[in-house]
Design a protein around this motif. Structure first.
Motif, PDB file in Angstrom:
ATOM      1  N   ARG A  29       0.829  -1.205   0.000  1.00  0.00           N
ATOM      2  CA  ARG A  29       0.000   0.000   0.000  1.00  0.00           C
ATOM      3  C   ARG A  29       0.863   1.254   0.000  1.00  0.00           C
ATOM      4  O   ARG A  29       0.628   2.196  -0.764  1.00  0.00           O
ATOM      5  CB  ARG A  29      -0.910   0.013   1.228  1.00  0.00           C
ATOM      6  CG  ARG A  29      -1.751   1.289   1.357  1.00  0.00           C
ATOM      7  CD  ARG A  29      -2.246   1.492   2.788  1.00  0.00           C
ATOM      8  NE  ARG A  29      -1.127   1.601   3.715  1.00  0.00           N
ATOM      9  CZ  ARG A  29      -1.269   1.553   5.041  1.00  0.00           C
ATOM     10  NH1 ARG A  29      -2.450   1.366   5.567  1.00  0.00           N
ATOM     11  NH2 ARG A  29      -0.206   1.668   5.829  1.00  0.00           N
ATOM     12  N   ASP A  30       1.893   1.262   0.847  1.00  0.00           N
ATOM     13  CA  ASP A  30       2.745   2.443   0.946  1.00  0.00           C
ATOM     14  C   ASP A  30       3.484   2.705  -0.361  1.00  0.00           C
ATOM     15  O   ASP A  30       3.736   3.858  -0.724  1.00  0.00           O
ATOM     16  CB  ASP A  30       3.747   2.272   2.094  1.00  0.00           C
ATOM     17  CG  ASP A  30       3.064   2.178   3.450  1.00  0.00           C
ATOM     18  OD1 ASP A  30       1.831   2.367   3.515  1.00  0.00           O
ATOM     19  OD2 ASP A  30       3.764   1.904   4.444  1.00  0.00           O
ATOM     20  N   PHE A  31       3.815   1.648  -1.084  1.00  0.00           N
ATOM     21  CA  PHE A  31       4.499   1.801  -2.360  1.00  0.00           C
ATOM     22  C   PHE A  31       3.605   2.517  -3.371  1.00  0.00           C
ATOM     23  O   PHE A  31       4.047   3.428  -4.087  1.00  0.00           O
ATOM     24  CB  PHE A  31       4.916   0.431  -2.895  1.00  0.00           C
ATOM     25  CG  PHE A  31       5.502   0.469  -4.279  1.00  0.00           C
ATOM     26  CD1 PHE A  31       6.730   1.068  -4.509  1.00  0.00           C
ATOM     27  CD2 PHE A  31       4.825  -0.092  -5.355  1.00  0.00           C
ATOM     28  CE1 PHE A  31       7.273   1.115  -5.794  1.00  0.00           C
ATOM     29  CE2 PHE A  31       5.356  -0.058  -6.630  1.00  0.00           C
ATOM     30  CZ  PHE A  31       6.592   0.550  -6.852  1.00  0.00           C
ATOM     31  N   VAL A  32       2.330   2.116  -3.446  1.00  0.00           N
ATOM     32  CA  VAL A  32       1.406   2.771  -4.370  1.00  0.00           C
ATOM     33  C   VAL A  32       1.299   4.257  -4.031  1.00  0.00           C
ATOM     34  O   VAL A  32       1.319   5.119  -4.914  1.00  0.00           O
ATOM     35  CB  VAL A  32       0.014   2.100  -4.327  1.00  0.00           C
ATOM     36  CG1 VAL A  32      -0.962   2.824  -5.250  1.00  0.00           C
ATOM     37  CG2 VAL A  32       0.115   0.624  -4.715  1.00  0.00           C
ATOM     38  N   ARG A  44       9.115  -5.401  -5.979  1.00  0.00           N
ATOM     39  CA  ARG A  44       8.974  -6.331  -7.115  1.00  0.00           C
ATOM     40  C   ARG A  44       9.360  -7.753  -6.728  1.00  0.00           C
ATOM     41  O   ARG A  44       8.781  -8.734  -7.214  1.00  0.00           O
ATOM     42  CB  ARG A  44       9.855  -5.850  -8.295  1.00  0.00           C
ATOM     43  CG  ARG A  44       9.737  -6.737  -9.546  1.00  0.00           C
ATOM     44  CD  ARG A  44       8.318  -6.784 -10.046  1.00  0.00           C
ATOM     45  NE  ARG A  44       8.149  -7.650 -11.208  1.00  0.00           N
ATOM     46  CZ  ARG A  44       7.997  -8.963 -11.152  1.00  0.00           C
ATOM     47  NH1 ARG A  44       8.014  -9.587  -9.987  1.00  0.00           N
ATOM     48  NH2 ARG A  44       7.822  -9.663 -12.263  1.00  0.00           N
ATOM     49  N   SER A  45      10.340  -7.889  -5.858  1.00  0.00           N
ATOM     50  CA  SER A  45      10.824  -9.226  -5.497  1.00  0.00           C
ATOM     51  C   SER A  45      10.024  -9.868  -4.367  1.00  0.00           C
ATOM     52  O   SER A  45      10.131 -11.072  -4.153  1.00  0.00           O
ATOM     53  CB  SER A  45      12.302  -9.161  -5.101  1.00  0.00           C
ATOM     54  OG  SER A  45      12.480  -8.398  -3.926  1.00  0.00           O
ATOM     55  N   THR A  46       9.202  -9.085  -3.648  1.00  0.00           N
ATOM     56  CA  THR A  46       8.526  -9.643  -2.477  1.00  0.00           C
ATOM     57  C   THR A  46       7.004  -9.622  -2.541  1.00  0.00           C
ATOM     58  O   THR A  46       6.348 -10.423  -1.878  1.00  0.00           O
ATOM     59  CB  THR A  46       8.960  -8.907  -1.194  1.00  0.00           C
ATOM     60  OG1 THR A  46       8.607  -7.514  -1.296  1.00  0.00           O
ATOM     61  CG2 THR A  46      10.462  -9.032  -0.970  1.00  0.00           C
ATOM     62  N   THR A  47       6.402  -8.704  -3.321  1.00  0.00           N
ATOM     63  CA  THR A  47       4.949  -8.598  -3.282  1.00  0.00           C
ATOM     64  C   THR A  47       4.273  -9.844  -3.850  1.00  0.00           C
ATOM     65  O   THR A  47       4.758 -10.451  -4.813  1.00  0.00           O
ATOM     66  CB  THR A  47       4.462  -7.348  -4.036  1.00  0.00           C
ATOM     67  OG1 THR A  47       3.039  -7.230  -3.855  1.00  0.00           O
ATOM     68  CG2 THR A  47       4.766  -7.441  -5.526  1.00  0.00           C
ATOM     69  N   LYS A  48       3.136 -10.207  -3.270  1.00  0.00           N
ATOM     70  CA  LYS A  48       2.317 -11.308  -3.758  1.00  0.00           C
ATOM     71  C   LYS A  48       1.060 -10.796  -4.454  1.00  0.00           C
ATOM     72  O   LYS A  48       0.190 -11.583  -4.824  1.00  0.00           O
ATOM     73  CB  LYS A  48       1.934 -12.225  -2.592  1.00  0.00           C
ATOM     74  CG  LYS A  48       3.127 -12.878  -1.914  1.00  0.00           C
ATOM     75  CD  LYS A  48       2.685 -13.745  -0.733  1.00  0.00           C
ATOM     76  CE  LYS A  48       3.882 -14.369  -0.027  1.00  0.00           C
ATOM     77  NZ  LYS A  48       3.467 -15.191   1.145  1.00  0.00           N
ATOM     78  N   ASN A  49       0.988  -9.465  -4.619  1.00  0.00           N
ATOM     79  CA  ASN A  49      -0.176  -8.853  -5.236  1.00  0.00           C
ATOM     80  C   ASN A  49       0.140  -8.521  -6.687  1.00  0.00           C
ATOM     81  O   ASN A  49       1.085  -7.785  -6.971  1.00  0.00           O
ATOM     82  CB  ASN A  49      -0.567  -7.586  -4.465  1.00  0.00           C
ATOM     83  CG  ASN A  49      -1.874  -6.996  -4.939  1.00  0.00           C
ATOM     84  OD1 ASN A  49      -1.940  -6.376  -5.983  1.00  0.00           O
ATOM     85  ND2 ASN A  49      -2.926  -7.196  -4.151  1.00  0.00           N
ATOM     86  N   LEU A 102       2.573  -2.549 -11.226  1.00  0.00           N
ATOM     87  CA  LEU A 102       2.989  -1.167 -11.017  1.00  0.00           C
ATOM     88  C   LEU A 102       4.491  -1.079 -10.795  1.00  0.00           C
ATOM     89  O   LEU A 102       5.147  -0.163 -11.301  1.00  0.00           O
ATOM     90  CB  LEU A 102       2.242  -0.563  -9.824  1.00  0.00           C
ATOM     91  CG  LEU A 102       2.586   0.905  -9.511  1.00  0.00           C
ATOM     92  CD1 LEU A 102       2.167   1.822 -10.656  1.00  0.00           C
ATOM     93  CD2 LEU A 102       1.923   1.337  -8.203  1.00  0.00           C
ATOM     94  N   ALA A 103       5.048  -2.035 -10.055  1.00  0.00           N
ATOM     95  CA  ALA A 103       6.493  -2.035  -9.820  1.00  0.00           C
ATOM     96  C   ALA A 103       7.259  -2.224 -11.116  1.00  0.00           C
ATOM     97  O   ALA A 103       8.316  -1.614 -11.323  1.00  0.00           O
ATOM     98  CB  ALA A 103       6.858  -3.132  -8.813  1.00  0.00           C
ATOM     99  N   THR A 158      13.692   0.822  -3.543  1.00  0.00           N
ATOM    100  CA  THR A 158      12.385   0.423  -3.006  1.00  0.00           C
ATOM    101  C   THR A 158      11.608  -0.405  -4.022  1.00  0.00           C
ATOM    102  O   THR A 158      10.968  -1.405  -3.682  1.00  0.00           O
ATOM    103  CB  THR A 158      11.567   1.668  -2.625  1.00  0.00           C
ATOM    104  OG1 THR A 158      12.277   2.415  -1.641  1.00  0.00           O
ATOM    105  CG2 THR A 158      10.198   1.286  -2.088  1.00  0.00           C
ATOM    106  N   ILE A 159      11.661   0.014  -5.285  1.00  0.00           N
ATOM    107  CA  ILE A 159      10.960  -0.715  -6.342  1.00  0.00           C
ATOM    108  C   ILE A 159      11.459  -2.151  -6.431  1.00  0.00           C
ATOM    109  O   ILE A 159      10.670  -3.100  -6.550  1.00  0.00           O
ATOM    110  CB  ILE A 159      11.158  -0.011  -7.698  1.00  0.00           C
ATOM    111  CG1 ILE A 159      10.492   1.364  -7.678  1.00  0.00           C
ATOM    112  CG2 ILE A 159      10.595  -0.858  -8.840  1.00  0.00           C
ATOM    113  CD1 ILE A 159      10.884   2.239  -8.855  1.00  0.00           C
TER     114      ILE A 159
END
Length: 259
Positions: free
Chosen positions: A56-59, A160-165, A171-172, A155-156
């Motif tokens: 969420r914080d990344f978006v 990109r390497s950890t999100t499961k969404n 977006l990454a 951060t990107i």
């Protein structure tokens, strides 16, 4: 004029992303520091995969970046005194318009509230550069933006390497391409002082979280839209057919057309 450590220090101090939850509260603390001690905490399960606090914080961070870098690109087109700075400005406007459209597309799908104003630190960068002209503007423009893009680039990679969404992952991917392009055009200006810029990127001064946090939008305030330039070459995410990424039994969310 060189982008000095003292000047940067002054800059920072001065100013300077159906759910199981009904809504996600606007994050109270953002910026370069973690919102909580465990940003991997799942705050919603969606049809596109679990959404963590750092997702969420990344978006929100991608949206906030565009809210100051896009207008700064417009300023650079007017005030830049070198071809390299004007070219870099064109890339800022083009790239962040497309990224912003993607953020505004996926945010309602994930029930994320987006800011309409960048953080005080980021707004401070804009204020400083508005007051500069000529070579000083060009040099500080290139170095500030090389520093900030270098910071979010790391951060990107983590997201990109950890999100499961799958929406956040898409977006990454787009942000990675855009930010790498912006890093490259800043370097091509020939104005980047790598020693100083990398020092400022890796050793930022300690600022209160309020300086690093984009404020939440005022109730009823229309969403700010970063319009693409007439000659746009970057495009927002195409989410058609993008599904999955979540565990079996994840709660359904709105269809992609809701974004």
């Amino acid at each position: 004029m060189r982008f000095s450590r003292n000047a940067t220090g002054t800059l920072f101090v001065g100013g300077a992303m159906a759910l199981t939850l009904a809504a996600l509260a606007y994050p109270g603390m953002l910026g370069l520091d973690k919102v909580t001690t465990d940003q991997s905490r799942i705050i919603a399960n969606t049809q596109w995969g679990p959404l963590t606090e750092q997702d969420r914080d990344f978006v929100v961070k991608v949206r906030a970046a565009g809210l100051w870098e896009y207008p700064l690109g417009q300023i650079g087109l007017q005030k830049g005194s070198s071809k390299g700075v004007k070219t870099a400005s064109e890339h800022l406007v083009d790239g962040h318009a497309a990224l912003d459209a993607s953020c505004r597309k996926i945010a309602p799908m994930l029930n994320i509230t987006l800011p309409n104003i960048a953080s005080p630190q980021q707004e401070g960068f804009v204020t400083q550069l508005k007051g500069e002209t000529g070579k000083q503007f060009d040099t500080d423009f290139a170095n500030i933006l090389r520093m900030t893009h270098g910071s979010i680039f790391n951060t990107i990679a983590k997201i990109r390497s950890t999100t499961k969404n799958s929406l956040v992952r898409a977006l990454a991917d787009q942000a990675n391409d855009t930010v790498l392009d912006h890093i490259t055009v800043m370097e091509k200006t020939g104005l980047v002082d790598f020693d100083q810029t990398l020092f400022n990127q890796t050793t930022p001064p300690k600022l209160p979280q309020s300086d690093l946090t984009p404020p939440p939008p005022a109730a009823g305030q229309p969403e700010v839209v970063l319009a693409p330039p007439p000659t746009a070459t970057s495009t927002p995410l195409d989410l058609s057919g993008l599904t999955g990424g979540g565990p079996a039994g994840a709660a359904p969310g709105p269809s992609p057309s809701a974004g």
